[in-house]
Design a protein around this motif. Structure first.
Motif, mmCIF file in Angstrom:
data_model
loop_
_atom_site.group_PDB
_atom_site.id
_atom_site.type_symbol
_atom_site.label_atom_id
_atom_site.label_comp_id
_atom_site.label_asym_id
_atom_site.label_seq_id
_atom_site.Cartn_x
_atom_site.Cartn_y
_atom_site.Cartn_z
ATOM 1 N N SER A 1 0.866 -1.182 0.000
ATOM 2 C CA SER A 1 0.000 0.000 0.000
ATOM 3 C C SER A 1 0.898 1.226 0.000
ATOM 4 O O SER A 1 1.649 1.462 0.955
ATOM 5 C CB SER A 1 -0.910 0.008 1.231
ATOM 6 N N LEU A 2 0.853 2.019 -1.070
ATOM 7 C CA LEU A 2 1.789 3.130 -1.229
ATOM 8 C C LEU A 2 1.674 4.134 -0.084
ATOM 9 O O LEU A 2 2.690 4.608 0.453
ATOM 10 C CB LEU A 2 1.554 3.820 -2.574
ATOM 11 N N LYS A 3 0.464 4.457 0.320
ATOM 12 C CA LYS A 3 0.284 5.461 1.369
ATOM 13 C C LYS A 3 0.884 4.997 2.694
ATOM 14 O O LYS A 3 1.646 5.729 3.352
ATOM 15 C CB LYS A 3 -1.205 5.765 1.531
ATOM 16 N N SER A 4 0.565 3.776 3.103
ATOM 17 C CA SER A 4 1.129 3.237 4.346
ATOM 18 C C SER A 4 2.637 3.098 4.248
ATOM 19 O O SER A 4 3.374 3.339 5.213
ATOM 20 C CB SER A 4 0.495 1.878 4.664
ATOM 21 N N PHE A 5 3.109 2.694 3.085
ATOM 22 C CA PHE A 5 4.544 2.497 2.866
ATOM 23 C C PHE A 5 5.295 3.811 3.071
ATOM 24 O O PHE A 5 6.335 3.867 3.742
ATOM 25 C CB PHE A 5 4.759 1.960 1.447
ATOM 26 N N VAL A 6 4.776 4.904 2.492
ATOM 27 C CA VAL A 6 5.441 6.204 2.618
ATOM 28 C C VAL A 6 5.378 6.708 4.064
ATOM 29 O O VAL A 6 6.355 7.257 4.597
ATOM 30 C CB VAL A 6 4.805 7.220 1.650
ATOM 31 N N ASN A 7 4.238 6.509 4.740
ATOM 32 C CA ASN A 7 4.117 6.947 6.140
ATOM 33 C C ASN A 7 5.154 6.266 7.028
ATOM 34 O O ASN A 7 5.749 6.895 7.916
ATOM 35 C CB ASN A 7 2.710 6.651 6.663
ATOM 36 N N ASP A 8 5.378 4.984 6.807
ATOM 37 C CA ASP A 8 6.412 4.271 7.571
ATOM 38 C C ASP A 8 7.797 4.790 7.223
ATOM 39 O O ASP A 8 8.685 4.879 8.088
ATOM 40 C CB ASP A 8 6.328 2.770 7.296
ATOM 41 N N LEU A 9 7.978 5.137 5.952
ATOM 42 C CA LEU A 9 9.282 5.594 5.481
ATOM 43 C C LEU A 9 9.647 6.953 6.091
ATOM 44 O O LEU A 9 10.826 7.228 6.378
ATOM 45 C CB LEU A 9 9.253 5.695 3.949
ATOM 46 N N LEU A 10 8.653 7.792 6.334
ATOM 47 C CA LEU A 10 8.919 9.136 6.854
ATOM 48 C C LEU A 10 9.538 9.094 8.249
ATOM 49 O O LEU A 10 10.221 10.043 8.664
ATOM 50 C CB LEU A 10 7.623 9.949 6.884
ATOM 51 N N LEU A 11 9.303 8.000 8.983
ATOM 52 C CA LEU A 11 9.880 7.865 10.319
ATOM 53 C C LEU A 11 11.396 7.790 10.273
ATOM 54 O O LEU A 11 12.075 8.022 11.281
ATOM 55 C CB LEU A 11 9.312 6.622 11.012
ATOM 56 N N LEU A 12 11.953 7.433 9.106
ATOM 57 C CA LEU A 12 13.405 7.284 8.959
ATOM 58 C C LEU A 12 14.066 8.518 8.369
ATOM 59 O O LEU A 12 15.289 8.547 8.208
ATOM 60 C CB LEU A 12 13.706 6.073 8.063
ATOM 61 N N ILE A 13 13.288 9.545 7.978
ATOM 62 C CA ILE A 13 13.825 10.699 7.266
ATOM 63 C C ILE A 13 13.828 11.911 8.190
ATOM 64 O O ILE A 13 12.794 12.285 8.768
ATOM 65 C CB ILE A 13 12.988 10.994 6.002
ATOM 66 N N ASP A 14 14.997 12.550 8.325
ATOM 67 C CA ASP A 14 15.133 13.717 9.198
ATOM 68 C C ASP A 14 14.268 14.869 8.705
ATOM 69 O O ASP A 14 14.150 15.112 7.492
ATOM 70 C CB ASP A 14 16.596 14.163 9.256
ATOM 71 N N ASN A 15 13.696 15.616 9.649
ATOM 72 C CA ASN A 15 12.932 16.836 9.381
ATOM 73 C C ASN A 15 11.655 16.607 8.571
ATOM 74 O O ASN A 15 11.055 17.572 8.080
ATOM 75 C CB ASN A 15 13.798 17.884 8.643
ATOM 76 N N SER A 16 11.237 15.349 8.407
ATOM 77 C CA SER A 16 10.024 15.105 7.625
ATOM 78 C C SER A 16 8.781 15.625 8.338
ATOM 79 O O SER A 16 7.761 15.916 7.689
ATOM 80 C CB SER A 16 9.877 13.608 7.328
ATOM 81 N N ASP A 17 8.856 15.781 9.681
ATOM 82 C CA ASP A 17 7.691 16.264 10.433
ATOM 83 C C ASP A 17 7.332 17.694 10.060
ATOM 84 O O ASP A 17 6.183 18.124 10.252
ATOM 85 C CB ASP A 17 7.963 16.183 11.937
#
Length: 641
Positions: free
Chosen positions: A488-504
């Motif tokens: 699921s692309l949406k869920s996949f990207v949401n999980d991925l954002l946890l690993l990326i700095d300043n994504s919040d």
């Protein structure tokens, strides 16, 4: 139909194509041609019931699958009486032609090598012979005799037969008779042996030479065995004594002579057609052999007993010159397949049983060379159903050597990657630690300028460590787990954002799309693109949109940001190794992120492009084939390279 119309019936599996070609020949003729089509004779009998349709001519595929061959011909003759039938034969020989003609076929055409104008001419001949103007019971007779009473005797005797009709022409001399024949050839000539200043034998010689299929009967006033022998020897069909002439005798002699000459003419036509067919077949075989000999592969054909029946020059060159003439007609030489003989026979039988056999083997040839061969064996059958094997040997020795060399190179690269990640990173880590310790111990003693220098040293060491890590990851891209899974692309990207700095700090929107792709490669691609969008954004906040569209065989993913944008002149450069648009002191990085993305997509048959301009943000367009379509994409890419 009007008198100038002709209805042609074509019975053939390729009836539409034959009709299409015939129309080209008939389009300029004054007559109207209507062509009816069926695939089989049974279909013709059903589609055109007896008495409902008149056909001027029928073209019949002789080698029909259903029913006996001659039975098919005879059944059509009974169903459509008095309609000439032309047999279209895939395989033709003198016996076949003779058999067909004897059973009523009008003509036989070698279908495979005969041009369509031959069929059109045969149809026109059939139409001419069955036209109202052509009466098969009407015969033209020329009587050459200086005695008018004898000419009258012959005419009267023939007229007493009610079975046939005749038209008579008379000539009082051999010279005038030859002139009449030159103007119009009769069906039969009744020739007097003895005329003033003329010899019947000389006239026969002249006529036989110019008109070899003209029926000639010699007539004499008295029986003479020597004259009879000489007459027949020089071309006469028979010899009769005038005093013995009776209606029955004359009718039998005349019609026997005419039929004999017709048969001779038919057989001459058959021989001509056979000769032409043989020439065309020889040309086809020569062309086939040219193709075989021009091939870079080793090609040969074997029968079901493993005997070689045909081979190209490339294959023959594997044998000593002294034994090349013995290759055809014999099994393959044991010296060519040495210890693999049992495997060779096994794959032959596999091809005979299943239709195909394929393998890669290494063999030692008589000249001592060792070759690695890709072997493909394909079964086929001739017109009689006899099985054969076409074997293709492709010399892949160099290819296999390069593959082995590539494997070794990959091992060397793995070793280098290990050295880069371990042996080179160790001293860099040591430099980083030593610098920190010195800075801690002497920070109060160092002037402000030296402290800045120490900070630069630490940054350079970190950059070197990052570069080596990225190089190691880049070298191992092709070894990533490529097993696709449902994502699921949406869920996949949401999980991925946890690993990326300043994504919040960014608003990131993703469409709800179901993908079937390998998880790890997809993560690396999206992580790099999202990280770049955040890192190179001129502000601390922004927007990123991730959308996806699907087709039958492809995914199209767009990653769009509202950042500073990229000048079009750099749209290609940014995907190259170690390329950055800003100084590394200004924006830390190895310059390999987008190279990662491009190489990753290349590995899966996809690609990435950029739409952007300064001040208008950027959109990275990802084309990623589905796992089913990737093989075809990669094959196409290899062909281009």
């Amino acid at each position: 139909m009007t008198q100038s119309s002709h209805n042609i019936l074509i019975i053939d599996k390729s009836a539409e194509y034959i009709a299409f070609k015939l129309n080209d020949f008939y389009q300029d003729r004054p007559e109207h041609f209507e062509i009816s089509l069926t695939k089989s004779h049974k279909e013709a009998l059903t589609q055109f019931p007896q008495g409902t349709t008149h056909f001027s001519c029928i073209a019949l595929e002789y080698n029909l699958k259903e029913g006996a061959r001659l039975t098919t011909l005879l059944e059509l003759q009974e169903y459509y009486p008095n309609t000439p039938i032309i047999a279209l034969c895939d395989n033709i020989d003198k016996h076949t032609i003779s058999q067909l003609l004897q059973h009523g076929a009008h003509d036989c055409i070698y279908k495979r090598y005969t041009l369509f104008n031959t069929l059109s001419e045969s149809i026109m001949n059939a139409l001419s012979e069955t036209s109202p103007a052509h009466n098969s019971n009407l015969f033209s007779i020329l009587i050459i005799d200086d005695n008018p009473d004898d000419r009258e005797l012959c005419i009267r005797q023939l007229k007493k037969n009610d079975q046939y009709q005749y038209c008579f022409n008379e000539a009082a001399s051999g010279l005038s008779g030859i002139q009449r024949i030159n103007e119009e050839i009769p069906d039969c000539v009744l020739l007097d042996y003895s005329m003033p200043n003329e010899s019947g034998i000389d006239i026969i010689k002249t006529l036989s030479k110019k008109y070899p299929f003209l029926a000639i009967i010699m007539m004499t006033g008295q029986g003479d065995e020597n004259i009879a022998v000489q007459s027949i020897k020089h071309g006469a069909q028979n010899y009769i004594v005038k005093n013995d002439i009776s209606p029955t005798l004359l009718k039998n002699v005349v019609h026997s002579a005419i039929e004999t000459k017709k048969l001779e003419a038919n057989y001459a036509t058959i021989d001509t057609k056979l000769s032409s067919a043989r020439d065309q077949l020889a040309d086809a075989l020569n062309f086939q052999q040219l193709i075989l000999d021009s091939s870079p592969f080793y090609l040969f054909v074997q029968d079901s007993h493993h005997n070689i029946v045909q081979a190209n020059k490339h294959f023959l060159s594997l044998h000593p010159e002294s034994s090349q003439s013995k290759v055809i007609g014999n099994p393959i030489s044991p010296s060519l397949i040495n210890e693999n003989r049992e495997e060779f026979i096994r794959t032959n039988n596999e091809a005979l049983n299943t239709g195909l056999s394929e393998a890669i083997n290494t063999s030692i040839f008589p000249n001592g060379t060792r070759k690695t061969l890709h072997i493909r064996k394909t079964r086929f059958s001739d017109a009689q159903g006899n099985p054969f094997i076409l074997t293709i040997w492709n010399d892949v020795t160099e290819r296999e050597r390069l593959i082995e060399h590539l494997k070794q190179s990959n091992q060397d690269l793995d070793q280098f990657a290990y050295i880069a990640s371990h042996d080179l990173r160790s001293p860099i880590n040591a430099i980083s630690k030593l610098t920190s310790w010195i800075e801690q111990d002497c920070q109060s003693l160092l002037p402000e300028e030296s402290q800045k220098h120490f900070e630069l040293i630490k940054n350079r060491a970190q950059r070197m460590d990052k570069l080596l890590s990225d190089l190691l990851a880049y070298s191992r891209l092709s070894k990533l787990n490529a097993n696709p899974k449902q994502i699921s692309l949406k869920s996949f990207v949401n999980d991925l954002l946890l690993l990326i700095d300043n994504s919040d700090n960014f608003i990131i929107k993703t469409t709800e799309t179901s993908l079937f792709l390998p998880e790890v490669p997809l993560r690396m691609v999206l992580q790099n693109l999202i990280s770049n969008a955040i890192k190179h954004h001129p502000n601390t906040t922004g927007k990123i949109d991730i959308t996806c569209k699907k087709s039958d065989h492809d995914y199209y993913i767009d990653v769009t940001d509202d950042g500073a944008g990229i000048d079009p002149q750099y749209h290609t450069q940014i995907f190259e190794l170690f390329q950055t648009l800003k100084s590394r002191d200004e924006k830390e990085g190895s310059g390999m992120g987008l190279s990662f993305v491009k190489k990753m997509l290349d590995n899966f048959g996809g690609n990435i492009t950029l739409t952007s301009s300064i001040g208008a943000g950027s959109t990275f367009h990802i084309h990623w084939p589905t796992p089913i379509a990737q093989t075809e994409c990669l094959s196409h890419q290899h062909q281009k390279h």
